[in-house]
Design an enzyme around this catalytic site. Sequence first.
Site, mmCIF file in Angstrom:
data_model
loop_
_atom_site.group_PDB
_atom_site.id
_atom_site.type_symbol
_atom_site.label_atom_id
_atom_site.label_comp_id
_atom_site.label_asym_id
_atom_site.label_seq_id
_atom_site.Cartn_x
_atom_site.Cartn_y
_atom_site.Cartn_z
ATOM 1 N N GLY A 117 67.413 33.819 37.295
ATOM 2 C CA GLY A 117 66.118 33.315 36.860
ATOM 3 C C GLY A 117 66.298 34.090 35.481
ATOM 4 O O GLY A 117 66.804 32.859 34.688
ATOM 5 N N SER A 125 73.728 34.403 39.283
ATOM 6 C CA SER A 125 73.445 33.898 38.153
ATOM 7 C C SER A 125 72.605 34.810 36.912
ATOM 8 O O SER A 125 73.273 36.026 36.195
ATOM 9 C CB SER A 125 71.743 32.404 38.232
ATOM 10 O OG SER A 125 71.998 31.767 37.276
ATOM 11 N N TYR A 126 71.715 35.234 37.007
ATOM 12 C CA TYR A 126 70.723 36.742 35.531
ATOM 13 C C TYR A 126 70.830 37.877 36.343
ATOM 14 O O TYR A 126 70.775 38.061 35.501
ATOM 15 C CB TYR A 126 69.287 36.004 35.257
ATOM 16 C CG TYR A 126 68.999 36.851 34.352
ATOM 17 C CD1 TYR A 126 69.484 36.293 32.846
ATOM 18 C CD2 TYR A 126 68.304 37.629 34.007
ATOM 19 C CE1 TYR A 126 68.784 37.144 31.665
ATOM 20 C CE2 TYR A 126 67.606 38.324 33.298
ATOM 21 C CZ TYR A 126 67.904 37.869 32.090
ATOM 22 O OH TYR A 126 68.027 38.669 30.970
ATOM 23 N N ASP A 155 80.288 24.176 38.967
ATOM 24 C CA ASP A 155 78.937 24.633 37.998
ATOM 25 C C ASP A 155 79.279 24.586 36.598
ATOM 26 O O ASP A 155 80.098 25.001 35.532
ATOM 27 C CB ASP A 155 78.313 26.276 38.146
ATOM 28 C CG ASP A 155 77.861 26.929 37.632
ATOM 29 O OD1 ASP A 155 76.721 26.180 37.822
ATOM 30 O OD2 ASP A 155 77.684 28.111 37.122
ATOM 31 N N HIS A 167 76.334 26.025 42.006
ATOM 32 C CA HIS A 167 76.102 27.849 40.946
ATOM 33 C C HIS A 167 75.925 28.459 42.119
ATOM 34 O O HIS A 167 75.966 30.030 42.028
ATOM 35 C CB HIS A 167 74.907 27.744 40.279
ATOM 36 C CG HIS A 167 74.344 28.270 39.427
ATOM 37 N ND1 HIS A 167 74.999 28.689 38.159
ATOM 38 C CD2 HIS A 167 73.245 28.836 39.630
ATOM 39 C CE1 HIS A 167 73.434 29.816 37.971
ATOM 40 N NE2 HIS A 167 73.208 30.193 38.479
#
Length: 473
Positions: free
Chosen positions: A91, A187-188, A387, A439
């Site tokens: 996020g 991701s984060y 991605d 992603h």
Amino acid sequence: MKKKAFCLLFLIHLHIFLQVKGTIVEDEDRGASQVNDRVLKLPGQAFDVSFAHYSGYVTVNKEAGRALFYWFFEAVDDPSSKPLVVWLNGGPGCSSIAYGEAEEIGPFHIRPDGKTLYLNPDSWNQVANLLFVDSPVGVGFSYSNTSEDIISNGDKRTAEDSLAFLHNWLKRFPQYKGRDFYLTGESYAGHYVPQLAQAIVRSNKKNVDNYINLKGYMVGNALTDDFHDHYGVFEFMWSAGLISDETYTLLNVFCDFQSFVHPSSQCDKVIDQAYEELGGIDPYSVFTITCQGNSTLSNKLRSKSNSFGRIGEQYDPCTEKHSTVYFNQPEVQKALHVNPAFAPSKWKTCSDVVGVNWRDSVKSILPIYHELIHEGLRIWMFSGDTDAIIPVTSTRYNIDALRLPTVTPWHAWYDNGQVGGWTQVYKGLTFVTVRGAGHEVALHKPRLALRLIKAFLVGSPMPTLASLPISTI
């Protein structure tokens, strides 16, 4: 009298036995235990499963009343012999239940009606005991009794709370204490996972009673270093023909050293321009169809950067919609032991409040890689190569910056006779790309993602045409 004494003695021994077996071990959370957390049946589940699964809350800070929500799945076969794997979505502010479990690597996926489930044949609990955690507080069903906590999350406290979660969760599930343990995410979580791994390594050296048998970690399409991440994104967009030469130049001028979480106003304007040029594609998966009517696709990269980890039987681009319907049902929340007193008024896949109010985000995770490579952990990075959010180019720049010697040069790996992607082994790190994935690698290429986790857990290279198939773990 003897009969009563015998019954009492039997009950005492039974209680001790069950504690050892880990079925009624209570911790500091009032009434929390494996028995109470066991999920028996979910709404919309028209099939039986052979594995046990549990969900509930684990308190991470008593004073503030912070608690993280988890959903844990035992391995399909012989869980006592399998490692424990944690999955975290990013996020910052996105739910690991919404993405990791419900549309990527978890066993229960949601049909388009938002009310019925189907079993994911490529779930990672085929090879591991799988633990999903909604982190930090304010994400998914995780909560805090201190309202200020929701608008003061950041990297540092997230790592501290996640470490406290693991220590307390292992008290509730003591049969997993000492088990081979791995961290994974995307991701984060490129921040979350290495930062938590670092916290575990340092904690292990200070407190042997809370020792966690961390063996390694793996992150995908991972936010890692502000400069290299941005540079790689812009290069990918330009080389894929998604943006103009002029915009590419401006992006490199105004956005190179800006944080994805807190970009500058000048960088924002150029990113807006880039998104106008991208058109109506899904930047999380540039070659697949988009979910019709999905307003999030019209958002600019600035907004999307606050929801890293989103995108979805056949590929469905609307999985986020299905999750929103399913997890907002009161009967679903009841089955998952969500306390109505702490449940959000409306469950969301990602919390805008958490993302917008993120307090601290380090500019680079690369120093942590140097530290943990020195500790001898198994470290893998993987990238879906379609991605445009944290693309393969960004990850390659990050790995190059580590200046690691090559052990096995770049080459293709295979699955079922077809190229599954490419890989290179460095001293201390393995890099794997997954061909045709966006992603969320496991959303687009679930079979290849399962092949990836199998190889990672046994520490074997990705299969080549000349190699034998990886044996079942």
